[in-house]
Structures are given as C-alpha cells and as structure tokens.
Design an enzyme around this catalytic site. Structure first.
Site, PDB file in Angstrom:
ATOM      1  N   THR A 196       3.130   4.844  -4.203  1.00  0.00           N
ATOM      2  CA  THR A 196       3.357   3.381  -3.780  1.00  0.00           C
ATOM      3  C   THR A 196       4.214   2.855  -4.843  1.00  0.00           C
ATOM      4  O   THR A 196       4.309   2.946  -6.010  1.00  0.00           O
ATOM      5  CB  THR A 196       2.057   2.759  -3.948  1.00  0.00           C
ATOM      6  OG1 THR A 196       1.177   3.463  -2.813  1.00  0.00           O
ATOM      7  CG2 THR A 196       2.017   1.277  -3.714  1.00  0.00           C
ATOM      8  N   ARG A 203      -5.450   4.991   8.936  1.00  0.00           N
ATOM      9  CA  ARG A 203      -6.109   4.728   7.754  1.00  0.00           C
ATOM     10  C   ARG A 203      -5.364   3.618   6.855  1.00  0.00           C
ATOM     11  O   ARG A 203      -4.327   3.437   6.648  1.00  0.00           O
ATOM     12  CB  ARG A 203      -6.050   6.142   6.751  1.00  0.00           C
ATOM     13  CG  ARG A 203      -6.542   5.914   5.615  1.00  0.00           C
ATOM     14  CD  ARG A 203      -5.300   5.582   4.538  1.00  0.00           C
ATOM     15  NE  ARG A 203      -5.910   5.666   3.202  1.00  0.00           N
ATOM     16  CZ  ARG A 203      -5.081   5.345   2.002  1.00  0.00           C
ATOM     17  NH1 ARG A 203      -3.953   4.837   2.394  1.00  0.00           N
ATOM     18  NH2 ARG A 203      -5.643   5.128   0.910  1.00  0.00           N
TER      19      ARG A 203
HETATM   20  N1  ASP Z   1      -2.472   2.990  -3.033  1.00  0.00           N
HETATM   21  C1  ASP Z   1      -1.959   3.743  -1.987  1.00  0.00           C
HETATM   22  C2  ASP Z   1      -2.766   3.740  -0.711  1.00  0.00           C
HETATM   23  O1  ASP Z   1      -4.119   4.304  -1.115  1.00  0.00           O
HETATM   24  C3  ASP Z   1      -1.428   4.986  -2.395  1.00  0.00           C
HETATM   25  C4  ASP Z   1      -0.588   4.882  -3.621  1.00  0.00           C
HETATM   26  O2  ASP Z   1      -0.757   3.994  -4.312  1.00  0.00           O
HETATM   27  O3  ASP Z   1       0.076   5.823  -3.794  1.00  0.00           O
HETATM   28  O4  ASP Z   1      -2.529   3.668   0.544  1.00  0.00           O
END
Ligand code: ASP
Length: 292
Positions: A172, A200
């Site tokens: 992210t 999701r």
């Molecule tokens: N926090 C993000 C999610 O759960 C994933 C990530 O941080 O890479 O969608």
C-alpha cells in the site's frame, strides 16, 4: 514555521525489491517537496504525491494493484485533513487514481465515503476517465493464485488454500504532509492483499483504521488490514500523541500492539508540532521524508 512530508510504499518482507522501492520513494518525496515549496496547498501535495505512488507499478495501489480472485482489481483510498475533512472510496474499479476520487468527495462535503458501483458512478460523473490498472506482473500473480485455487473461487477454497498473514504481499502507499501553517493532510491508497475474495475491504479506506488526521497529527498505515482495523491503528497512534507521547514512541507503541495480535505492518505520522515518526515490524518499509 517549518513543513514536513513523509510517504511510504508499503511494509513487506520483499527485501530484494527494497532498493528500487526506496529509490522511487526518494524521487517522489523530492517532487512532493518541490510542490510544497512552490506553494501548492497541503491537500494538493498529499493528493498528487499519492497519485505519483499510485502511478508507479512497483506499488500495490492504482496501476499495479493486486487482482482479487475473480480477476478484478478493486481499490480503496482515503484522504483526511487536520480540520476533519474526509473523503474515501472503497472497492473502486477502473480509475487511475482512487485518491483523486476521494479528494473530490472530500471537497464536495456531502457523503464522505462511496463504495463499489456507486464510487465508479461518482467518478464517471466527475470526469474521471475509465482506465485499466492491470499490469503484467499482477496478472501473473492472479494466474498463479488461480492455479492454486484450481479455478474454484469459493470462500471455502480460498481459506483452505491461502494464509492471511505473510508479509510478502503488502505494498500500500501513503503520505502525510504538514505545511508551514500547521495544516496536516494524510492520504492512503491500496489494491488490498495479494490474494483476496471479491469485495474484501482492508483498513486503508476506513477512517481511523488505515488513515487518519486531526488537530494533533496525521497518520497513514500499511499492513494486514484485517488486523489493523481491529486496533483502529491510525487513531491509536493519534491517541498516544494526544496523550503526550513523542510521535516516534506513538508509532512504535502502536506497532507493538499490532505485533501482539500477529499483525504485520507499518505506520508513518507527523504531529501538529512537526515531529515525524515511523515504525514497522516487517523486514522493510520503503519510506522517505523531507522537511524544511
Ligand atoms: N493495508 C492494506 C490492506 O489490508 C494492504 C497493505 O498495506 O499492503 O488492504
């Protein structure tokens, strides 16, 4: 008064990609600083910086987002200011920059969060052109997940075939900016986890979970959303800061609590006073900061 910028490209265990991700973060931090020095607003700098991260296929946000197990990328983004202005999109498809759609919502100040079809309809109405964000790399990831699932994309098969934890899969992006007037903006954008069920939702678009700003600080998180949201991690960092912890301690204490529930991840933060902090419990978290 001074300014500060901190951004991240996700926390993960992908040490072999550490160098190129770090380089990209440094380059984008330079551009963010340039925008701020040229008097762009804090909101503009945060949004445009997240756009630069979204446009880079190295990161799991915008172009380069993971595909869910039905073959569609569905993206989440959130933008918030220290004046409690908020815009977020959940599971949006086919736009290049989910953070810009979130910005539009923030500005219009009617609904703060839109999801799925409604988010796409809103984006189309406000002139965001349809754009595929699928890259060859992410298509290959999807095909290998399909192989393991043997074409059965039921929830039952998904949970039998994959583990939720495993920090090889995160990426992210996020950014926190504070200008010389003390205005703070935090933005976070994601393509979710590497393998997930259609629809999701992770922490990133949920206010106080993956992204938060108030008069005390701005925070952006990355990591396993299912764990981050249980702690309202971004708000937890803010809670520690409000209770007089240093920003660095606040970040570390929040990540310790995440680790206690077997969550992998990281946070970045800037306080009202311009203190910068970050912490992570994965092997790496690409991030860069600038101040002046
Ligand atoms: N926090 C993000 C999610 O759960 C994933 C990530 O941080 O890479 O969608």
């Amino acid at each position: 008064m001074s300014y500060q910028i901190i951004l991240h490209g996700g926390a993960n265990d992908l040490t072999e990609e550490k160098g190129i991700r770090q380089e990209a973060c440094e380059r984008i931090a330079d551009e963010a600083e340039k925008m701020l020095k040229e008097n762009a607003s804090t909101l503009d700098v945060c949004e445009k910086t997240v756009c630069l991260l979204e446009n880079n296929p190295l990161f799991n946000a915008g172009t380069g987002s993971y595909l869910q197990i039905d073959g569609k990328p569905r993206m989440d983004a959130c933008l918030m200011t220290s004046k409690l202005q908020l815009g977020a999109v959940i599971q949006i498809t086919d736009v290049q920059n989910p953070i810009s759609v979130a910005r539009k919502l923030l500005e219009l100040d009617f609904h703060s969060t839109l999801s799925g079809e409604g988010a796409s309809r809103f984006a189309a109405e406000y002139g965001f052109l349809p754009k595929s964000v699928i890259t060859e790399n992410q298509n290959a990831n999807f095909l290998s997940a399909q192989k393991k699932l043997k074409g059965d994309i039921s929830y039952k098969n998904l949970i039998q075939s994959f583990h939720l934890s495993g920090a090889d899969k995160l990426g992210t992006v996020g950014c926190v900016v504070r200008d010389t007037n003390g205005l703070i903006v935090a933005g976070t954008s994601t393509g979710g986890l590497k393998v997930c069920f259609p629809g999701r939702v992770g922490d990133s678009p949920l206010v106080g979970a993956g992204n938060y700003a108030n008069s005390f600080c701005g925070v952006s998180c990355t990591g396993i959303g299912e764990k981050i949201m249980r702690l309202s991690l971004a708000r937890l960092v803010s809670f520690f800061i409000e209770n007089k912890e240093t920003v660095q301690n606040a970040c570390q204490k929040a990540i310790t609590q995440l680790g206690e529930i077997q969550g992998d991840g990281g946070v970045i933060a800037i306080s009202h006073f311009g203190e910068i902090g970050f912490s992570f419990n994965t092997k790496t978290m690409s991030s860069a900061h600038r101040e002046g």
